[in-house]
Design a protein around this motif. Structure first.
Motif, mmCIF file in Angstrom:
data_model
loop_
_atom_site.group_PDB
_atom_site.id
_atom_site.type_symbol
_atom_site.label_atom_id
_atom_site.label_comp_id
_atom_site.label_asym_id
_atom_site.label_seq_id
_atom_site.Cartn_x
_atom_site.Cartn_y
_atom_site.Cartn_z
ATOM 1 N N THR A 2 69.272 28.394 58.768
ATOM 2 C CA THR A 2 69.190 28.783 57.364
ATOM 3 C C THR A 2 68.467 30.105 57.171
ATOM 4 O O THR A 2 68.864 30.939 56.359
ATOM 5 C CB THR A 2 68.488 27.674 56.552
ATOM 6 O OG1 THR A 2 69.205 26.466 56.719
ATOM 7 C CG2 THR A 2 68.446 28.031 55.077
ATOM 8 N N GLU A 286 80.443 32.979 51.646
ATOM 9 C CA GLU A 286 79.209 32.246 51.305
ATOM 10 C C GLU A 286 79.451 30.737 51.290
ATOM 11 O O GLU A 286 78.591 29.964 51.704
ATOM 12 C CB GLU A 286 78.687 32.723 49.953
ATOM 13 C CG GLU A 286 78.092 34.131 50.012
ATOM 14 C CD GLU A 286 77.766 34.705 48.661
ATOM 15 O OE1 GLU A 286 76.818 35.521 48.591
ATOM 16 O OE2 GLU A 286 78.441 34.359 47.667
ATOM 17 N N GLN A 290 77.370 28.102 53.628
ATOM 18 C CA GLN A 290 76.647 26.978 53.026
ATOM 19 C C GLN A 290 77.121 25.654 53.619
ATOM 20 O O GLN A 290 76.308 24.770 53.920
ATOM 21 C CB GLN A 290 76.849 26.990 51.511
ATOM 22 C CG GLN A 290 76.127 28.130 50.800
ATOM 23 C CD GLN A 290 76.580 28.312 49.357
ATOM 24 O OE1 GLN A 290 77.333 27.497 48.812
ATOM 25 N NE2 GLN A 290 76.142 29.395 48.733
#
Length: 330
Positions: A2, A286, A290
């Motif tokens: 992350t 994105e 994620q």
């Protein structure tokens, strides 16, 4: 992962891949780690232009690199199946350009492999992730236009005649449906959220044996989606959703929308505008990042089942129009 850079590997650095690389530049934690091409000089030039770390002339070397967090595939769709299969076998998450494969059977096999190996897989249908189309979804969920009655869209470009071009080459799965019409089909599905109950299609099959025009009606009971895609003329290329209380229009080049308009009866139009931060690919990138970081195997916005349904619809349209690909044994 992350808080670390997300390392992307890119297969086939062509025109579409440039949009991907431009989008990476506006995502702070995304990084173009490696570029692979059948032509090493092309990979090197692309990597140099977009600050990629490594340039390779072997797809397998890229896929086997443990530093690669996910792979973006941008070669002609004839070759998607083999490249995706290679990535999934190596446990590499995949974002692959539309259409995901050439037919539904290939898509089903890859979904089974992704599920078996517990690897993320997503079709790069970028329109679904753009803010304007997300606004369309929000208006529909709020039932702003009432009950959906009709979808109407076109995707037509007067393509210069070249029988050797990929678009007209049956060995490369050429034809307007898989190249352009996939947007009409997939975005109709995005709006309707259900499988059509009936499909009627006709078109023009050119001298090379691929579809150069497809005109299609997909029936969803009382509602229907009507679209034409073609290589022969420049059309308006808008997408309109008509409801019982008004309509939503996504203007020309609906697949790359930064604007949409809500028009209700007796009221002034409501226009939503959201310019892209880069090429427009940033939103789907994105989403992949994620999902992978969350340990998901598929996206909620374009699930495996949705990609499979799109391929099944296009199989039926091709069958009705009369386009078959010899390399598939059809």
């Amino acid at each position: 992962m992350t808080n670390a850079k997300f390392n992307w590997g890119l297969i086939a650095p062509g025109r579409i891949a440039r949009n991907f690389a431009e989008a990476l530049a506006v995502i702070p934690d995304a990084h173009l780690y490696a570029v692979a091409s059948s032509n090493l000089a092309r990979a090197q030039a692309f990597a140099e232009e977009f600050s990629g770390e490594h340039a390779l002339d072997d797809y397998q070397l890229l896929v086997n690199d443990p530093a690669v967090d996910a792979v973006y595939i941008a070669n002609p769709h004839r070759f998607h199946y083999d490249c995706i299969k290679m990535c999934l076998a190596a446990g590499k998450p995949v974002l692959c350009e539309k259409p995901l494969t050439v037919n539904a059977a290939q898509t089903q096999e890859l979904i089974a492999l992704a599920e078996q190996n517990k690897v993320f897989l997503m079709e790069a249908l970028w329109s679904r992730f753009q803010p304007a189309w997300r606004q369309v979804r929000e208006w529909l969920e709020q039932q702003k236009i009432g009950e959906i009655k009709l979808l109407s869209s076109t995707f037509g470009v007067n393509v210069p005649r070249n029988n050797d071009d990929r678009l007209l080459n049956p060995e490369l799965a050429g034809g307007v449906l898989l190249d352009m019409g996939v947007y009409n089909v997939s975005m109709s599905q995005y709006v309707m959220q259900q499988r059509p109950v009936k499909i009627l299609a006709e078109g023009v099959v050119g001298e090379t044996g691929v579809d150069e025009r497809c005109s299609v009606t997909m029936s969803y009971g009382e509602a229907a989606s009507q679209f034409t895609c073609n290589f022969m003329s420049n059309t308006e290329n808008s997408f309109t959703i008509y409801g019982s209380k008004g309509f939503i229009r996504i203007p020309g080049m609906f697949w790359v929308a930064s604007q949409t308009c809500l028009q209700l009866e007796g009221q002034p139009a409501e226009v939503f505008e959201s310019p892209f931060r880069a090429s427009g690919f940033e939103y789907q990138i994105e989403e992949v990042m994620q999902c992978v970081r969350a340990g998901k195997l598929q996206s909620d916005i374009i699930s495996w089942q949705e990609s499979l349904t799109t391929m099944q619809i296009m199989d039926e349209i091709r069958s009705q129009v009369g386009v078959r690909y010899a390399f598939l044994g059809e």
